[in-house]
Motif scaffolding. Sequence first.
Motif, PDB file in Angstrom:
ATOM      1  N   ILE A 253      69.176 -52.990 150.566  1.00  0.00           N
ATOM      2  CA  ILE A 253      68.851 -52.376 149.272  1.00  0.00           C
ATOM      3  C   ILE A 253      67.354 -52.049 149.180  1.00  0.00           C
ATOM      4  CG2 ILE A 253      68.739 -52.779 146.773  1.00  0.00           C
ATOM      5  CD1 ILE A 253      71.448 -54.266 147.059  1.00  0.00           C
TER       6      ILE A 253
ATOM      7  N   TYR B  23      65.414 -48.432 149.198  1.00  0.00           N
ATOM      8  CA  TYR B  23      64.458 -48.117 148.126  1.00  0.00           C
ATOM      9  C   TYR B  23      63.165 -47.573 148.727  1.00  0.00           C
ATOM     10  CZ  TYR B  23      60.987 -48.777 144.484  1.00  0.00           C
ATOM     11  OH  TYR B  23      59.958 -48.572 143.602  1.00  0.00           O
TER      12      TYR B  23
ATOM     13  N   HIS C 141      68.319 -44.109 147.905  1.00  0.00           N
ATOM     14  CA  HIS C 141      69.348 -44.356 146.896  1.00  0.00           C
ATOM     15  C   HIS C 141      69.673 -43.063 146.163  1.00  0.00           C
ATOM     16  CE1 HIS C 141      69.755 -48.671 147.233  1.00  0.00           C
ATOM     17  NE2 HIS C 141      68.450 -48.759 147.359  1.00  0.00           N
TER      18      HIS C 141
ATOM     19  N   LEU D 153      63.430 -50.576 136.093  1.00  0.00           N
ATOM     20  CA  LEU D 153      64.834 -50.993 136.202  1.00  0.00           C
ATOM     21  C   LEU D 153      65.116 -51.645 137.555  1.00  0.00           C
ATOM     22  CD1 LEU D 153      66.616 -48.003 134.432  1.00  0.00           C
ATOM     23  CD2 LEU D 153      66.361 -50.353 133.580  1.00  0.00           C
ATOM     24  N   TRP D 154      64.479 -51.136 138.615  1.00  0.00           N
ATOM     25  CA  TRP D 154      64.626 -51.765 139.935  1.00  0.00           C
ATOM     26  C   TRP D 154      64.061 -53.187 139.911  1.00  0.00           C
ATOM     27  CZ3 TRP D 154      67.798 -50.651 143.586  1.00  0.00           C
ATOM     28  CH2 TRP D 154      68.193 -49.346 143.842  1.00  0.00           C
TER      29      TRP D 154
ATOM     30  N   CYS E  26      63.904 -55.098 137.293  1.00  0.00           N
ATOM     31  CA  CYS E  26      64.871 -55.884 136.519  1.00  0.00           C
ATOM     32  C   CYS E  26      66.051 -56.302 137.394  1.00  0.00           C
ATOM     33  CB  CYS E  26      65.361 -55.101 135.313  1.00  0.00           C
ATOM     34  SG  CYS E  26      64.115 -54.843 134.041  1.00  0.00           S
ATOM     35  N   LEU E  27      66.530 -55.393 138.234  1.00  0.00           N
ATOM     36  CA  LEU E  27      67.612 -55.738 139.155  1.00  0.00           C
ATOM     37  C   LEU E  27      67.178 -56.838 140.114  1.00  0.00           C
ATOM     38  CD1 LEU E  27      70.415 -55.264 140.419  1.00  0.00           C
ATOM     39  CD2 LEU E  27      69.341 -53.531 141.875  1.00  0.00           C
ATOM     40  N   GLY E  28      65.979 -56.708 140.675  1.00  0.00           N
ATOM     41  CA  GLY E  28      65.475 -57.731 141.595  1.00  0.00           C
ATOM     42  C   GLY E  28      65.322 -59.080 140.925  1.00  0.00           C
TER      43      GLY E  28
ATOM     44  N   ALA F 103      66.960 -60.147 138.225  1.00  0.00           N
ATOM     45  CA  ALA F 103      68.303 -60.652 137.927  1.00  0.00           C
ATOM     46  C   ALA F 103      68.955 -61.224 139.183  1.00  0.00           C
ATOM     47  CB  ALA F 103      69.164 -59.541 137.332  1.00  0.00           C
ATOM     48  N   LEU F 104      68.847 -60.495 140.297  1.00  0.00           N
ATOM     49  CA  LEU F 104      69.402 -61.004 141.556  1.00  0.00           C
ATOM     50  C   LEU F 104      68.787 -62.343 141.931  1.00  0.00           C
ATOM     51  CD1 LEU F 104      69.644 -57.944 143.978  1.00  0.00           C
ATOM     52  CD2 LEU F 104      71.486 -59.467 143.298  1.00  0.00           C
TER      53      LEU F 104
ATOM     54  N   GLY G 157      66.595 -59.886 146.673  1.00  0.00           N
ATOM     55  CA  GLY G 157      66.021 -59.697 145.341  1.00  0.00           C
ATOM     56  C   GLY G 157      64.511 -59.831 145.333  1.00  0.00           C
TER      57      GLY G 157
ATOM     58  N   LEU H 136      63.031 -56.865 147.125  1.00  0.00           N
ATOM     59  CA  LEU H 136      63.096 -55.670 146.276  1.00  0.00           C
ATOM     60  C   LEU H 136      61.958 -55.674 145.257  1.00  0.00           C
ATOM     61  CD1 LEU H 136      64.516 -53.084 145.341  1.00  0.00           C
ATOM     62  CD2 LEU H 136      65.984 -54.519 143.910  1.00  0.00           C
TER      63      LEU H 136
END
Length: 153
Positions: free
Chosen positions: A56, A60, A65, A90-91, A93-95, A97-98, A132, A135
């Motif tokens: 991922i 990036y 993506h 947002l990326w 935030c994803l990292g 959260a992961l 994560g 990222l």
Amino acid sequence: MRYANRLAEALLTILFAAMIIVGSLQVFNRFFINVSLSWSEEFQKYAFIWLVFIAIPVAYNRYAHLRVDSLVGLFPEGLQRMLALIVDILWICLGVALTMLTWRIMQVTRFQESPGLGLSMSWVYCGMLVGGVYLIACVVHRLVSKTAEGNVA
């Protein structure tokens, strides 16, 4: 960051090659020797988890993506930069959260062992944690680079 990217790409290459070798070995053993490897399917599943979550951030970094460039291209340049910043946030935030959710899962699974390989399940999920964190590092590096160049809105 360049060394981390090279390390990630090397790890992806090794994982993919290992998956191919183990899968081929399983097929050979099953059809020619008539003996199945008890651990091969489990190894491939766990290696695939690591492969996906390390890939991922690599994607990036390469801008690989999916995105809708034709729509974004219709907006003024300032709005395009603002949208790019929102996407990068947002990326992150994803990292985050992961990383946070995987850490919780690892705490629950640290005493569980996989049946075929005997690994702690927390090591299996650790690939998500590593992906994560990597990222987050990639996105922050890109944002800092853009800021240094003066490309952020």
